[in-house]
Design a protein around this motif. Sequence first.
Motif, PDB file in Angstrom:
ATOM      1  N   GLU A 170      -4.829   7.549   3.930  1.00  0.00           N
ATOM      2  CA  GLU A 170      -4.868   6.691   2.749  1.00  0.00           C
ATOM      3  C   GLU A 170      -3.679   6.960   1.832  1.00  0.00           C
ATOM      4  OE1 GLU A 170      -8.440   6.039   0.663  1.00  0.00           O
ATOM      5  OE2 GLU A 170      -9.689   5.883   2.462  1.00  0.00           O
ATOM      6  N   THR A 171      -2.767   7.837   2.271  1.00  0.00           N
ATOM      7  CA  THR A 171      -1.567   8.133   1.482  1.00  0.00           C
ATOM      8  C   THR A 171      -0.339   8.007   2.353  1.00  0.00           C
ATOM      9  OG1 THR A 171      -2.835   9.721   0.147  1.00  0.00           O
ATOM     10  CG2 THR A 171      -0.442   9.790  -0.044  1.00  0.00           C
ATOM     11  N   LEU A 172       0.439   6.953   2.121  1.00  0.00           N
ATOM     12  CA  LEU A 172       1.708   6.752   2.822  1.00  0.00           C
ATOM     13  C   LEU A 172       2.828   6.801   1.787  1.00  0.00           C
ATOM     14  CD1 LEU A 172       3.303   5.960   5.428  1.00  0.00           C
ATOM     15  CD2 LEU A 172       3.077   3.598   4.672  1.00  0.00           C
ATOM     16  N   HIS A 178       0.792  -1.230   0.000  1.00  0.00           N
ATOM     17  CA  HIS A 178       0.000   0.000   0.000  1.00  0.00           C
ATOM     18  C   HIS A 178       0.829   1.287   0.000  1.00  0.00           C
ATOM     19  CE1 HIS A 178      -3.573  -2.410   0.729  1.00  0.00           C
ATOM     20  NE2 HIS A 178      -2.978  -2.983   1.760  1.00  0.00           N
ATOM     21  N   GLY A 179       2.094   1.201   0.390  1.00  0.00           N
ATOM     22  CA  GLY A 179       2.925   2.407   0.416  1.00  0.00           C
ATOM     23  C   GLY A 179       3.288   2.857  -0.992  1.00  0.00           C
ATOM     24  N   ILE A 180       3.553   4.153  -1.142  1.00  0.00           N
ATOM     25  CA  ILE A 180       3.895   4.719  -2.452  1.00  0.00           C
ATOM     26  C   ILE A 180       5.365   5.133  -2.447  1.00  0.00           C
ATOM     27  CG2 ILE A 180       3.367   6.504  -4.144  1.00  0.00           C
ATOM     28  CD1 ILE A 180       0.573   6.692  -2.925  1.00  0.00           C
ATOM     29  N   PRO A 181       6.197   4.456  -3.219  1.00  0.00           N
ATOM     30  CA  PRO A 181       7.612   4.842  -3.304  1.00  0.00           C
ATOM     31  C   PRO A 181       7.797   5.976  -4.317  1.00  0.00           C
ATOM     32  CG  PRO A 181       7.230   2.888  -4.613  1.00  0.00           C
ATOM     33  CD  PRO A 181       5.896   3.255  -4.007  1.00  0.00           C
ATOM     34  N   ASN A 195      -1.267  11.430  -8.961  1.00  0.00           N
ATOM     35  CA  ASN A 195      -2.632  10.974  -9.236  1.00  0.00           C
ATOM     36  C   ASN A 195      -3.365  10.601  -7.949  1.00  0.00           C
ATOM     37  OD1 ASN A 195      -2.286  11.314 -11.972  1.00  0.00           O
ATOM     38  ND2 ASN A 195      -1.909   9.154 -12.410  1.00  0.00           N
ATOM     39  N   SER A 196      -2.674   9.877  -7.058  1.00  0.00           N
ATOM     40  CA  SER A 196      -3.293   9.428  -5.808  1.00  0.00           C
ATOM     41  C   SER A 196      -3.721  10.616  -4.955  1.00  0.00           C
ATOM     42  CB  SER A 196      -2.319   8.552  -5.017  1.00  0.00           C
ATOM     43  OG  SER A 196      -1.988   7.391  -5.735  1.00  0.00           O
ATOM     44  N   GLN A 248     -10.927  13.204   6.838  1.00  0.00           N
ATOM     45  CA  GLN A 248      -9.585  13.472   7.341  1.00  0.00           C
ATOM     46  C   GLN A 248      -8.593  12.404   6.876  1.00  0.00           C
ATOM     47  OE1 GLN A 248      -9.405  14.219  11.560  1.00  0.00           O
ATOM     48  NE2 GLN A 248      -7.689  15.606  11.253  1.00  0.00           N
ATOM     49  N   ARG A 249      -9.050  11.149   6.812  1.00  0.00           N
ATOM     50  CA  ARG A 249      -8.173  10.074   6.345  1.00  0.00           C
ATOM     51  C   ARG A 249      -7.784  10.285   4.881  1.00  0.00           C
ATOM     52  NH1 ARG A 249     -11.045   5.977   8.041  1.00  0.00           N
ATOM     53  NH2 ARG A 249     -12.075   5.572   6.048  1.00  0.00           N
ATOM     54  N   LEU A 250      -8.700  10.818   4.075  1.00  0.00           N
ATOM     55  CA  LEU A 250      -8.410  11.097   2.677  1.00  0.00           C
ATOM     56  C   LEU A 250      -7.434  12.257   2.516  1.00  0.00           C
ATOM     57  CD1 LEU A 250     -11.904  10.742   0.962  1.00  0.00           C
ATOM     58  CD2 LEU A 250      -9.865   9.416   0.413  1.00  0.00           C
ATOM     59  N   LEU A 251      -7.567  13.263   3.379  1.00  0.00           N
ATOM     60  CA  LEU A 251      -6.729  14.453   3.268  1.00  0.00           C
ATOM     61  C   LEU A 251      -5.341  14.266   3.868  1.00  0.00           C
ATOM     62  CD1 LEU A 251      -9.305  17.289   4.124  1.00  0.00           C
ATOM     63  CD2 LEU A 251      -8.508  16.564   1.869  1.00  0.00           C
ATOM     64  N   ASN A 252      -5.240  13.452   4.902  1.00  0.00           N
ATOM     65  CA  ASN A 252      -3.952  13.278   5.591  1.00  0.00           C
ATOM     66  C   ASN A 252      -2.908  12.636   4.680  1.00  0.00           C
ATOM     67  OD1 ASN A 252      -4.988  14.365   7.902  1.00  0.00           O
ATOM     68  ND2 ASN A 252      -5.218  12.420   8.992  1.00  0.00           N
TER      69      ASN A 252
END
Length: 430
Positions: free
Chosen positions: A260-262, A126-129, A141-142, A160-164
């Motif tokens: 949702e963005t790591l 799930h992480g984005i390198p 895009n994400s 908040q989960r979407l924005l964080n």
Amino acid sequence: MPINIPETGQKRIVIVGAGFAGLKLARKLKNENCQLVLIDRNNYHQFQPLFYQVATSGLEPSAISFPLRKIFQKEKNIYIRVTHVTDIDPVKKQILTPMGHVWYDALVIATGATTNFFGMEGVTKHGIPMKSVSEAVYLRNSLLLNFERAVTIRDRDELQRLLNVVVVGGGPTGVEVCGALAEMKRFVLPKDYPDLDFNLMQITLIEANPHLLHGMSAKAAEKSLLYLKELGVNVMLDCRVTNYDGKQITLEDGEELQSETLVWAAGVRGQVPAGVDQKYMARGNRVKVNRMNEVEGLDGVYAIGDIAYMETPNYANGHPQVAQVALQQAVNLGNNFARQFRGEQAKPFEYNDKGSMATVGRNRAVVDLSLWKFSGAFAWLVWMFVHLMSIVGVKNRLLIFINWLWKYFTFDQSLRLILRPSKKAQERPL
């Protein structure tokens, strides 16, 4: 079946990888009496230090990418093949690729490094390198898709989960991503999404060490921390991520963060072509080389750049995996090949550390030189100049300069495009 490359009677040097090291070596040897075969998965060179600006809509991907055939279109002894290595046969002195095999007199491995997820399955999934232009575009895009989804959400927790955004890794990449995102949050996003409350958006930087910018001075670490806090970034030092399920990040002390963005910028490991025996490997999945960048035990095989592990009196644990090491090793190896052609003795590599730098945002940067360490607006101008001059191609430099100039005076950038391949394009094999 051999790949179609003309037989010229010259010594053939095969370079695998067109990053900083591979490209520099090819340019260094282009006027020598040898045949160069440059192999890369992509048909372009990409400027890694500015990936974060593509990811945060500051630059378009083409501005930091340059076609290899354009770079070498006037050179008659350089042959470019877009493929990857599947095996190395040191006995027959050839490499195998999906296109066929290529023989060599000298093979130079310059495949660089890829993301190290440290075996964490959830983070890997799930992480984005950010180790390529395509990954930077994916992050862009994400982020933008999350903002588009957020305008349709009423539930505060889900919103908040979407924005964080959580960034793991306090090196230059992590610091620069956080600074760029914080400036987007402050100057750009409220104008694009006036119906969203960006006070809910939290940008968090997690670093396992007790300070940022490991490898730079304590002054640079302190100043970068101050700059990030001024921009509203939450910095968590001496902290480790243990799991991520796509929505919830679990830390070593049991604390949980919702996002949702790591963005994973916490480590790298060598990207070694298949066929290199483990006995030639060192820690970090790097290839062990001597002071001439030769892979000991493999005749005619060399490694340079991030993939090479070389111990010297000044660097007992190997050199840092930075662009300057790659460029200097490429120059030294190129000179050694030229000496070899003339029947002269090769010279060992010695790294000359010219300094380090990182930017945290507008008028905020830190620069470490051997005799001078400084920060602030002047450091930011120095950072911009050095990176601009390092870009391949006058046109690319001009485009980047115009983008930076526009952003500086308007506090905006106009590249917030969600570009996704069509289903047919995704299904088509490369």
